[in-house]
Design a protein around this motif. Sequence first.
Motif, PDB file in Angstrom:
ATOM      1  N   ALA A 155       0.107  -1.172  -0.061  1.00 31.73           N
ATOM      2  CA  ALA A 155       0.236  -0.262  -0.294  1.00 31.73           C
ATOM      3  C   ALA A 155       1.375   1.255   0.322  1.00 31.73           C
ATOM      4  CB  ALA A 155      -0.669  -0.150   1.091  1.00 31.73           C
ATOM      5  N   VAL A 156       2.033   0.790   0.757  1.00 27.49           N
ATOM      6  CA  VAL A 156       3.098   2.363   1.023  1.00 27.49           C
ATOM      7  C   VAL A 156       3.868   2.262  -0.652  1.00 27.49           C
ATOM      8  CG1 VAL A 156       4.824   3.268   1.688  1.00 27.49           C
ATOM      9  CG2 VAL A 156       3.412   1.659   3.211  1.00 27.49           C
ATOM     10  N   GLU A 157       3.469   1.603  -1.262  1.00 28.28           N
ATOM     11  CA  GLU A 157       3.928   1.453  -2.797  1.00 28.28           C
ATOM     12  C   GLU A 157       3.373   1.958  -3.415  1.00 28.28           C
ATOM     13  OE1 GLU A 157       6.070  -1.933  -3.515  1.00 28.28           O
ATOM     14  OE2 GLU A 157       7.497  -1.876  -2.158  1.00 28.28           O
ATOM     15  N   GLY A 158       2.372   1.354  -3.524  1.00 33.73           N
ATOM     16  CA  GLY A 158       0.878   2.200  -4.202  1.00 33.73           C
ATOM     17  C   GLY A 158       0.875   3.936  -4.286  1.00 33.73           C
ATOM     18  N   CYS A 159       1.045   4.004  -2.871  1.00 33.49           N
ATOM     19  CA  CYS A 159       1.072   6.045  -2.388  1.00 33.49           C
ATOM     20  C   CYS A 159       1.948   6.267  -2.703  1.00 33.49           C
ATOM     21  CB  CYS A 159       0.909   5.787  -0.871  1.00 33.49           C
ATOM     22  SG  CYS A 159      -0.045   5.633   0.053  1.00 33.49           S
ATOM     23  N   GLY A 160       3.658   6.003  -2.985  1.00 29.27           N
ATOM     24  CA  GLY A 160       3.519   6.607  -3.852  1.00 29.27           C
ATOM     25  C   GLY A 160       4.371   6.186  -5.178  1.00 29.27           C
ATOM     26  N   ALA A 161       3.805   5.079  -6.115  1.00 27.93           N
ATOM     27  CA  ALA A 161       4.047   5.081  -7.898  1.00 27.93           C
ATOM     28  C   ALA A 161       2.135   6.157  -7.465  1.00 27.93           C
ATOM     29  CB  ALA A 161       3.433   4.166  -7.812  1.00 27.93           C
ATOM     30  N   THR A 162       0.921   6.183  -7.206  1.00 26.21           N
ATOM     31  CA  THR A 162       0.021   7.216  -7.625  1.00 26.21           C
ATOM     32  C   THR A 162       0.466   8.305  -7.466  1.00 26.21           C
ATOM     33  OG1 THR A 162      -1.220   7.242  -5.312  1.00 26.21           O
ATOM     34  CG2 THR A 162      -1.662   5.571  -7.154  1.00 26.21           C
ATOM     35  N   TRP A 163       1.526   8.851  -5.866  1.00 28.66           N
ATOM     36  CA  TRP A 163       1.854  10.572  -5.965  1.00 28.66           C
ATOM     37  C   TRP A 163       2.981  10.599  -7.303  1.00 28.66           C
ATOM     38  CZ3 TRP A 163       6.893  12.899  -5.841  1.00 28.66           C
ATOM     39  CH2 TRP A 163       6.772  13.769  -5.038  1.00 28.66           C
ATOM     40  N   ALA A 164       3.772  10.198  -7.589  1.00 24.84           N
ATOM     41  CA  ALA A 164       4.526  10.309  -9.184  1.00 24.84           C
ATOM     42  C   ALA A 164       3.714  10.095 -10.098  1.00 24.84           C
ATOM     43  CB  ALA A 164       5.460   9.027  -9.119  1.00 24.84           C
ATOM     44  N   THR A 165       2.676  10.001  -9.987  1.00 23.40           N
ATOM     45  CA  THR A 165       1.611   9.707 -10.976  1.00 23.40           C
ATOM     46  C   THR A 165       0.967  11.175 -11.837  1.00 23.40           C
ATOM     47  OG1 THR A 165       1.652   7.143 -11.583  1.00 23.40           O
ATOM     48  CG2 THR A 165      -0.072   9.195 -12.486  1.00 23.40           C
ATOM     49  N   LEU A 183      -2.013  19.537  -2.880  1.00 24.13           N
ATOM     50  CA  LEU A 183      -2.193  17.584  -2.197  1.00 24.13           C
ATOM     51  C   LEU A 183      -1.086  16.645  -2.026  1.00 24.13           C
ATOM     52  CD1 LEU A 183      -4.664  15.641  -3.243  1.00 24.13           C
ATOM     53  CD2 LEU A 183      -3.459  15.663  -5.129  1.00 24.13           C
ATOM     54  N   LEU A 184       0.045  17.268  -2.885  1.00 22.83           N
ATOM     55  CA  LEU A 184       1.031  16.144  -3.154  1.00 22.83           C
ATOM     56  C   LEU A 184       2.480  17.023  -1.887  1.00 22.83           C
ATOM     57  CD1 LEU A 184       1.069  15.662  -6.683  1.00 22.83           C
ATOM     58  CD2 LEU A 184       0.032  14.665  -4.786  1.00 22.83           C
ATOM     59  N   GLN A 185       2.042  18.240  -2.063  1.00 29.01           N
ATOM     60  CA  GLN A 185       3.123  19.022  -1.284  1.00 29.01           C
ATOM     61  C   GLN A 185       3.575  17.751   0.249  1.00 29.01           C
ATOM     62  OE1 GLN A 185       3.471  22.598   0.831  1.00 29.01           O
ATOM     63  NE2 GLN A 185       0.952  22.708   1.207  1.00 29.01           N
ATOM     64  N   ARG A 186       3.202  17.278   0.874  1.00 29.79           N
ATOM     65  CA  ARG A 186       3.070  16.705   2.115  1.00 29.79           C
ATOM     66  C   ARG A 186       3.804  15.490   2.375  1.00 29.79           C
ATOM     67  NH1 ARG A 186      -3.421  14.052   2.880  1.00 29.79           N
ATOM     68  NH2 ARG A 186      -3.363  13.176   1.218  1.00 29.79           N
ATOM     69  N   GLU A 187       4.046  15.045   1.091  1.00 31.83           N
ATOM     70  CA  GLU A 187       4.552  14.003   1.209  1.00 31.83           C
ATOM     71  C   GLU A 187       6.392  14.209   1.186  1.00 31.83           C
ATOM     72  OE1 GLU A 187       3.822  10.710   0.708  1.00 31.83           O
ATOM     73  OE2 GLU A 187       1.541  10.899   0.939  1.00 31.83           O
ATOM     74  N   THR A 188       6.543  15.395   0.921  1.00 27.79           N
ATOM     75  CA  THR A 188       7.680  15.822   0.383  1.00 27.79           C
ATOM     76  C   THR A 188       8.833  16.101   2.177  1.00 27.79           C
ATOM     77  OG1 THR A 188       7.220  18.281   0.345  1.00 27.79           O
ATOM     78  CG2 THR A 188       6.838  16.748  -1.403  1.00 27.79           C
ATOM     79  N   GLU A 189       7.846  16.299   3.292  1.00 25.25           N
ATOM     80  CA  GLU A 189       8.323  16.444   4.233  1.00 25.25           C
ATOM     81  C   GLU A 189       9.339  15.937   5.058  1.00 25.25           C
ATOM     82  OE1 GLU A 189       5.234  17.218   6.698  1.00 25.25           O
ATOM     83  OE2 GLU A 189       3.788  18.383   5.719  1.00 25.25           O
ATOM     84  N   GLY A 190      11.162  16.388   4.707  1.00 24.37           N
ATOM     85  CA  GLY A 190      11.729  15.465   5.236  1.00 24.37           C
ATOM     86  C   GLY A 190      12.602  14.447   4.174  1.00 24.37           C
ATOM     87  N   ASP A 191      12.175  14.816   2.865  1.00 23.77           N
ATOM     88  CA  ASP A 191      12.326  13.865   1.470  1.00 23.77           C
ATOM     89  C   ASP A 191      12.769  14.974   0.726  1.00 23.77           C
ATOM     90  OD1 ASP A 191      13.134  12.457  -0.652  1.00 23.77           O
ATOM     91  OD2 ASP A 191      11.347  10.708   0.498  1.00 23.77           O
ATOM     92  N   GLY A 192      13.905  15.713   0.818  1.00 24.23           N
ATOM     93  CA  GLY A 192      14.849  16.565  -0.351  1.00 24.23           C
ATOM     94  C   GLY A 192      14.417  15.610  -2.082  1.00 24.23           C
ATOM     95  N   LEU A 195      10.832  16.295  -2.725  1.00 25.91           N
ATOM     96  CA  LEU A 195      11.009  18.007  -3.410  1.00 25.91           C
ATOM     97  C   LEU A 195      11.389  18.301  -3.923  1.00 25.91           C
ATOM     98  CD1 LEU A 195      10.126  20.623  -1.866  1.00 25.91           C
ATOM     99  CD2 LEU A 195      12.018  20.703  -0.587  1.00 25.91           C
ATOM    100  N   THR A 196      12.608  17.946  -4.280  1.00 23.04           N
ATOM    101  CA  THR A 196      12.881  18.232  -6.401  1.00 23.04           C
ATOM    102  C   THR A 196      12.287  17.797  -6.678  1.00 23.04           C
ATOM    103  OG1 THR A 196      14.607  18.304  -5.296  1.00 23.04           O
ATOM    104  CG2 THR A 196      15.145  17.585  -7.956  1.00 23.04           C
ATOM    105  N   GLU A 197      11.488  16.484  -6.576  1.00 25.34           N
ATOM    106  CA  GLU A 197      10.558  16.017  -8.236  1.00 25.34           C
ATOM    107  C   GLU A 197       9.606  17.238  -8.339  1.00 25.34           C
ATOM    108  OE1 GLU A 197       9.466  12.021  -8.511  1.00 25.34           O
ATOM    109  OE2 GLU A 197      10.703  11.321  -7.481  1.00 25.34           O
ATOM    110  N   LEU A 198       8.976  17.123  -7.187  1.00 25.08           N
ATOM    111  CA  LEU A 198       7.423  18.254  -7.006  1.00 25.08           C
ATOM    112  C   LEU A 198       8.014  20.004  -7.719  1.00 25.08           C
ATOM    113  CD1 LEU A 198       4.318  19.256  -6.086  1.00 25.08           C
ATOM    114  CD2 LEU A 198       5.167  19.599  -4.140  1.00 25.08           C
ATOM    115  N   LEU A 199       9.296  20.310  -6.897  1.00 26.14           N
ATOM    116  CA  LEU A 199       9.258  21.852  -7.678  1.00 26.14           C
ATOM    117  C   LEU A 199       9.751  21.784  -9.240  1.00 26.14           C
ATOM    118  CD1 LEU A 199      12.554  22.311  -4.874  1.00 26.14           C
ATOM    119  CD2 LEU A 199      10.420  24.128  -5.582  1.00 26.14           C
TER     120      LEU A 199
END
Length: 214
Positions: A155-165, A183-192, A195-199
Amino acid sequence: MTVTTTRRALLKATPVIAASALLTAPASAAPTSADLLGWERAKAAYLAAVDHAAVLGKRFSEWEAEMFADKKTAPTATIEYTAEGFTHGPVTMASYASTVDVSRGDYKSEYVVSRIGGTPEYAAFCRAVEAWEARPERVSLLERKQQVQVEWEAAVEGCGATWATAVEFPLSDTALVSEKIALLQRETEGDGGLLTELLNAVAADLARVNGRPV
């Protein structure tokens, strides 16, 4: 919502990526129905994955609580034994009575075995631990461990995959870009890395808003 209001909301919501939003965005053309449908699908898939992971995470936590409660029922004992003698200054003792506390977690340790490993009491304690481990409820808990852990990790991997999409979904509307960030910034907390992907994705989206090459 005006472009200025949207930009202010975006900057307020995500100060970390404010620099990416400082481009002067013209009024966005209305997004096409295909763009809206694609974004709504990506967003819905991510939110569904988050909800699914939350359910399975709770199930895993409940299993951990059951395991913790069960471990508290494991056998413990205080076993007497005859210790080897010693000489300290003028005092010499051939042997003396002592005790050692044993539990399921340490009964096979070198310390415990060296002191009481050959005693009948130790053998009886070993049998008690084996019987405790063989209880049907204990076996069931251990069997469930693999299932709940595998399901939760998937399920965690599924979160990561759908987040990336959702991150990579191309947008050219300032309101939708703001929604993506919120919607998506909360996943970037503490993960550089995230955050770079979102940026990068937001920078590409804002380039589309401004009619610049991506």
